[in-house]
Design an enzyme around this catalytic site. Structure first.
Site, PDB file in Angstrom:
ATOM      1  N   SER A 262       0.841  -1.197   0.000  1.00  0.00           N
ATOM      2  CA  SER A 262       0.000   0.000   0.000  1.00  0.00           C
ATOM      3  C   SER A 262       0.869   1.238   0.000  1.00  0.00           C
ATOM      4  CB  SER A 262      -0.920   0.004   1.224  1.00  0.00           C
ATOM      5  OG  SER A 262      -0.157   0.144   2.417  1.00  0.00           O
ATOM      6  N   LYS A 263       0.221   2.391  -0.002  1.00  0.00           N
ATOM      7  CA  LYS A 263       0.930   3.676  -0.055  1.00  0.00           C
ATOM      8  C   LYS A 263       1.930   3.833   1.085  1.00  0.00           C
ATOM      9  CE  LYS A 263      -1.025   6.366  -3.385  1.00  0.00           C
ATOM     10  NZ  LYS A 263      -0.272   7.229  -4.318  1.00  0.00           N
TER      11      LYS A 263
END
Length: 495
Positions: A262-263
């Site tokens: 994820s980010k």
């Protein structure tokens, strides 16, 4: 296949990458593109790019171009597909309705597919009831054996039919996956799944099979998440009497803590890496190593070397661990090793507004060569290149406190006198010799001259070798900046 030949022997190796325009191209997809491209190039085959846009609710036309741009930025050209064309066009599923219709009719005529008149609401209610009773929420097959009269009656009610595949109730489907070996699925875990929605749009599994067959795809190299689709697709191939391509399902890409990427683990979209100043050469090299390793253990490989060494059977079955820190480190190594013309080309968007238009390429190459070991991304270059092209910078506070004390005016004036006697285009060695002589004459360490001069010329306390900086700035620019710094020190002392 004629004479027992394989599809690859008949058509040559043909692989495809088939993204859905529902979002950006992320690192997992980029790795899948890379593996397909390497396999095609290594075998002298064809790499096809196809857009799977049958999901009417999620697919967006405006997302197609960013995907194409990301693949192209990676340097992974396609032989057939959007913007290129090819013998099996169109390469957008939404434009291939006539092709799907032909194969739909074949399935219906052979009895392998049948119309289902159940509404979405009815299906949802039955799934909920099955869950409540502890049963798998599978389609119950109630439209499977309807008579023609029953079908006409349901149609007369205004119901529109979806098309379902008649899946055997017993038995197994086995495939030999190039990466995972033999994988077996029980037919009892499947239901009569939908091929074409009631609105006429084919679903992923059906469109995928038809496209892969009509485009002569010999090897389907895709993400592990599609493994569950494989038994359904094999059933479709068999129902149509079509040859089945070879499958290779590459492992997932996970974060270092083995969670979903994820980010918070760094950029995940390929386009972000371009904006953040990564070289596609570095990203390709790193992604190749996420779940694959060469036989010789080499870590840094050009795309030519990757093509020569890549083997699908050396792709791991286990998830690949993605470490943004290692990618950044690898990118820094690439920045230090690529050719200067290539570095200048890649850096150009980041240096716009920093390096004047029409600046001499030769000097820019020397500047980049001087600073590139101090950055890990192209986005860091403006901070270490700017002072070569402008004297409108401020002095670092910590440098002012340390090097611009009461004695700085005298030191800077002595340095200015030494520089004034230099040739206009003096080399770094000449500046160094002049500073060593000045330090000896003044009875100080050379560092007592170097640190104030660096701050005066660059506004910074660290950077490339000072004498290289002086050569690149030239005598007159060095004199102007030494004068400016001396005036600053006088003003500082007076305040």
């Amino acid at each position: 296949m004629p004479g027992g030949m394989t599809m690859a022997e008949t058509h040559g190796v043909r692989v495809r990458f088939a993204p859905s325009p529902t979002g950006e191209l992320h690192v997992g997809g980029a790795r899948t593109v890379l593996f397909n491209w390497l396999f095609a190039r290594q075998s002298g085959g064809k790499f096809i790019l196809r857009i799977e846009d049958t999901d009417e609710q999620r697919s967006k036309d405006e997302l197609v171009q960013p995907i194409l741009d990301s693949v192209r930025w990676l340097g992974l050209d396609w032989d057939e597909g959007p913007e290129v064309g090819g013998p099996y066009a169109p390469y957008f599923q939404s434009q291939r309705g006539e092709v799907y219709r032909e194969y739909t009719e074949r399935l219906v005529a052979s009895g392998h597919a049948y119309p289902c008149y159940c509404t979405p609401e009815e299906l949802a209610q039955r799934r909920e009831a099955a869950r409540a009773e502890g049963r798998p929420p599978r389609y119950d097959g109630r439209c499977r054996d309807l008579s023609e009269a029953q079908r006409r009656s349901l149609a007369a009610e205004g119901r529109t039919a979806a098309l379902r595949l008649r899946v055997p109730d017993t038995g197994q489907i086995s495939i030999t996956d190039i990466i995972r070996g033999e994988v077996t699925f029980d037919n009892a875990t499947l239901d009569d799944f939908v091929l074409v929605k009631s609105g006429g749009m084919p679903v992923y599994n059906f469109a995928c099979v038809v496209d892969d067959h009509t485009m002569r795809i010999t090897h389907v190299i895709r993400a592990e998440e599609h493994l569950s689709n494989t038994p359904k697709q094999v059933h479709i191939y068999r129902a149509l009497g079509l040859p089945i391509p070879e499958f290779a399902h590459v492992p997932m890409v996970l974060a270092p803590d083995r969670s979903k990427l994820s980010k918070r683990h760094g950029a995940t979209a390929t386009a972000e890496y371009k904006v953040q100043g990564y070289l596609p050469e570095a990203l390709n090299n790193y992604l190749a190593l996420v779940g694959w390793y060469p036989e010789d253990g080499e870590e840094f490989m050009s795309v030519v070397e990757l093509t020569a060494k890549f083997r699908l059977d050396r792709v791991s079955k286990s998830a690949g661990i993605y470490d943004n820190g290692k990618l950044t480190w690898m990118n820094g190594v690439y920045l230090r090793s690529v050719s200067l013309p290539r570095l200048a080309e890649a850096a150009a968007p980041f240096l716009a507004g920093v390096v004047p238009e029409g600046a001499a390429p030769g000097r820019l190459h020397k500047v980049l060569d001087a600073v590139r070991d101090r950055v890990k991304t192209l986005a860091e270059l403006p901070g270490v290149v700017g002072y070569f092209y402008s004297d409108q910078f401020e002095y670092e506070d910590k440098g002012v406190r340390k090097h611009f004390g009461p004695e700085a005016v005298q030191v800077l004036e002595s340095c200015r006198e030494a520089v004034a006697g230099m040739a206009l285009d003096a080399a770094a060695e000449a500046y160094e010799a002049a500073y060593r002589q000045l330090a000896e004459r003044l009875g100080v360490q050379a560092s007592a001259l170097i640190h104030p001069t660096r701050l005066a010329l660059t506004g910074q306390t660290v950077g490339p070798g000072l004498f290289v900086v002086m050569e690149l700035l030239g005598r007159d620019q060095c004199l102007a900046r030494l004068n400016r710094a001396a005036a600053f020190c006088r003003q500082l002392a007076a305040s």
